[in-house]
Design an enzyme around this catalytic site. Structure first.
Site, short mmCIF file in Angstrom:
data_model
loop_
_atom_site.label_atom_id
_atom_site.label_comp_id
_atom_site.label_asym_id
_atom_site.label_seq_id
_atom_site.Cartn_x
_atom_site.Cartn_y
_atom_site.Cartn_z
N ARG A 110 2.51 8.43 -6.74
CA ARG A 110 2.13 9.74 -7.34
C ARG A 110 2.53 9.95 -8.79
NH1 ARG A 110 -1.48 10.19 -3.43
NH2 ARG A 110 -0.67 10.99 -1.47
N ASP A 141 -9.00 2.07 -3.28
CA ASP A 141 -8.36 2.94 -2.28
C ASP A 141 -8.43 4.40 -2.69
OD1 ASP A 141 -6.82 3.13 0.22
OD2 ASP A 141 -5.35 4.08 -1.10
N GLY A 168 -2.84 12.46 4.34
CA GLY A 168 -1.75 11.54 3.97
C GLY A 168 -0.47 11.78 4.74
N ASP A 183 0.79 2.63 3.90
CA ASP A 183 -0.07 3.68 3.34
C ASP A 183 0.74 4.97 3.16
OD1 ASP A 183 -2.15 5.07 2.26
OD2 ASP A 183 -3.43 4.99 4.03
N HIS A 186 1.56 5.05 -2.16
CA HIS A 186 1.17 6.02 -3.19
C HIS A 186 2.45 6.64 -3.76
CE1 HIS A 186 -3.14 5.98 -2.05
NE2 HIS A 186 -2.67 5.71 -0.84
N ASN A 206 -6.29 9.85 6.29
CA ASN A 206 -7.58 9.18 6.18
C ASN A 206 -7.37 7.68 5.95
OD1 ASN A 206 -10.30 8.72 5.98
ND2 ASN A 206 -10.36 9.10 3.78
N HIS A 231 0.84 -1.21 0.00
CA HIS A 231 0.00 0.00 0.00
C HIS A 231 0.87 1.26 0.00
CE1 HIS A 231 -4.06 1.71 1.55
NE2 HIS A 231 -3.39 2.64 0.91
N HIS A 238 -5.93 -0.39 5.75
CA HIS A 238 -5.77 0.55 6.88
C HIS A 238 -6.86 0.50 7.96
CE1 HIS A 238 -8.27 2.86 4.11
NE2 HIS A 238 -7.26 3.26 3.37
N ASN A 271 -4.38 5.85 -7.57
CA ASN A 271 -4.96 7.21 -7.62
C ASN A 271 -3.93 8.25 -8.06
OD1 ASN A 271 -3.61 6.94 -5.12
ND2 ASN A 271 -4.90 8.46 -4.13
O1 DOR Z 1 -4.60 9.67 3.91
C1 DOR Z 1 -4.83 9.23 2.80
N1 DOR Z 1 -4.11 9.58 1.73
N2 DOR Z 1 -5.86 8.36 2.63
C2 DOR Z 1 -6.27 7.96 1.40
O2 DOR Z 1 -7.23 7.23 1.31
C3 DOR Z 1 -5.60 8.47 0.19
C4 DOR Z 1 -4.24 8.92 0.48
C5 DOR Z 1 -3.67 9.74 -0.62
O3 DOR Z 1 -3.70 9.32 -1.77
O4 DOR Z 1 -3.13 10.83 -0.32
#
Ligand code: DOR
Length: 435
Positions: free
Chosen positions: A67, A155, A327, A308, A65, A281, A63, A234, A97
């Site tokens: 970017r 997600d 995040g 995450d 990100h 989140n 998990h 999470h 995402n």
């Molecule tokens: O805190 C978070 N950041 N929760 C998410 O579900 C998405 C993530 C993000 O992509 O920044």
């Protein structure tokens, strides 16, 4: 053996896959682990002394990100994987995402070519469940897997209707993949920015009730009869844990649960100190939640730890608690945070921790990773288990700086990370890829 053989000498091997924890020299050639040998019995090739260290499988994070494409002010594949190898990770899965989202086979192919060019560790794409994250049309799961995704997910854009969840699980079952669910009922979480409780009231900001995630976990958990494999991302509260474990019987082992280090160590009080630097989140919750989740990690009800890792640029995070994006970053603190909270001392406790941070997620997603054993890829993390260090976000390799671990003293330090038999990180330095 050939001259390009590398021997990691004098360390303690931790291999959750076989349950082995003990002294052995690890012999590596051609990117693979060739042998585990009696200490001191190997001559020839290059030898690296790792006495006093643990030689464990490289961590696997399902998990992350990254970017890229489209949000490279927050992170890139190069900076995110530099952070990963610095944190002991050799395989990571990147969330869908991005901008544009990873929702077509063509976009998976573009992402894979960027990974091929820039990544310092293995990176596996996750596919977006709906077109454009639009919550209307599910994508072709099979085609996404054929293109190279290792699982599908909602997600950051949690599916809301029960019908869509059911359809997603049918597609996942037919395609034979895990569905990674972000459990959140948006009608309940609303415009909340932190945990709903004393602190949100004291600050006068909208809170997210625990019901927002617990009811969504309960709804996902009711869908066990569909025969799919679901991984709940999470988990952050005792209530979610109860809802997930209550339904475990319906799933016959097909339901797995993940939490992240910040949910075990940090409460919503961190918002008072760090503001948006502790905005995530799902939100950081209460001390009772941290205790319940830590217990569940210890006894195995929670079988997977992920970071995450969700970087945003320092400018975006400086916009204040209400406006800043959700995040935190996690790749560079994850292992030490887990070691600090669980305090593993016996080999069995180390096996349990590395299992949850490497072997179990690799097994779940079918990745060839998570082992220190002959015939397996030489994806290895070498850890000083007793070193302590203080978290200084300014020194991160990630572009993100937001972490409520800032200033904390943590135990254990990654000394080196090998990917495919090559040092990708060693003694504080990220090493560029050869060739
Ligand atoms: O805190 C978070 N950041 N929760 C998410 O579900 C998405 C993530 C993000 O992509 O920044």
């Amino acid at each position: 053996m050939a001259d390009n053989t590398l021997a990691l000498r004098g360390g303690t091997v931790i291999d959750p896959g076989s349950g082995y924890a003990g002294q052995a020299d690890v012999i590596i050639a051609g990117g693979m682990i060739r042998e585990l040998r009696e200490p001191g019995t190997f001559a020839g090739g290059e030898a690296v002394d790792v006495g006093g260290m643990l030689v464990a499988p490289g961590l696997v994070d399902m998990h992350v990100h990254l970017r890229e494409p489209g949000q490279t002010q927050k992170e890139t594949i190069a900076t995110g994987t530099a952070a990963a190898v610095g944190g002991g990770f050799t395989s990571i899965c990147c969330m869908a995402n991005t901008t544009p989202p990873i929702d077509t086979p063509e976009r998976v192919a573009d992402l894979l070519s960027r990974i091929e060019r820039d990544a310092l560790c293995r990176v596996y794409p996750l596919g977006a469940a709906t077109e454009g994250h639009g919550q209307e049309r599910l994508v072709d799961f099979r085609a996404m897997l054929r293109a190279g995704c290792v699982a599908m997910t909602d997600d950051a854009f949690p599916l809301q209707s029960r019908e869509l969840k059911q359809q997603a699980l049918s597609l996942a079952r037919e395609a034979g993949c895990v569905f990674i669910a972000h459990p959140e009922d948006k009608a309940i979480s609303g415009s909340g920015v932190i945990n709903e409780g004393e602190i949100s009231r004291a600050l006068g900001v909208a809170g997210m009730p625990t019901e927002a995630t617990a009811s969504a976990v309960a709804e996902w958990a009711e869908l066990g009869s569909l025969g799919a494999r679901v991984h709940l991302a999470h988990i952050a509260t005792a209530e979610e844990l109860r809802a997930a474990t209550a339904a475990a019987g319906l799933w016959d082992g097909r339901l797995t649960v993940e939490t992240a280090p910040h949910y075990l160590c940090i409460t919503d009080e961190a918002v008072l100190r760090f503001g948006a630097g502790a905005k995530v989140n799902p939100p950081l919750r209460t001390a009772a939640d941290t205790v319940a989740l830590t217990e569940a990690v210890r006894d195995g009800r929670i079988g997977i730890i992920a970071t995450d890792h969700a970087p945003h640029s320092p400018e975006e995070k400086a916009a204040g608690l209400m406006a800043a994006p959700f995040g935190l970053v996690g790749l560079e603190t994850s292992l030490a945070a887990m070691v600090t909270v669980l305090n593993p001392d016996s080999p069995a406790e180390w096996l349990g921790l590395i299992e949850k941070m490497s072997t179990a997620p690799a097994r779940l997603l079918g990745l060839r990773a998570g082992r220190v054993a002959p015939g397996e890829p030489a994806d290895i993390m070498i850890v000083d288990p007793v070193a302590t260090w203080t978290v200084r976000p300014g020194r991160f390799r990630s572009k993100g700086r937001a972490t409520p671990f800032a200033g904390m003293q943590l135990r254990s330090r990654v000394w080196a990370t090998l990917v495919g038999g090559r040092f990708a990180y060693r003694e504080g330095e990220v090493l560029a890829r050869a060739g």
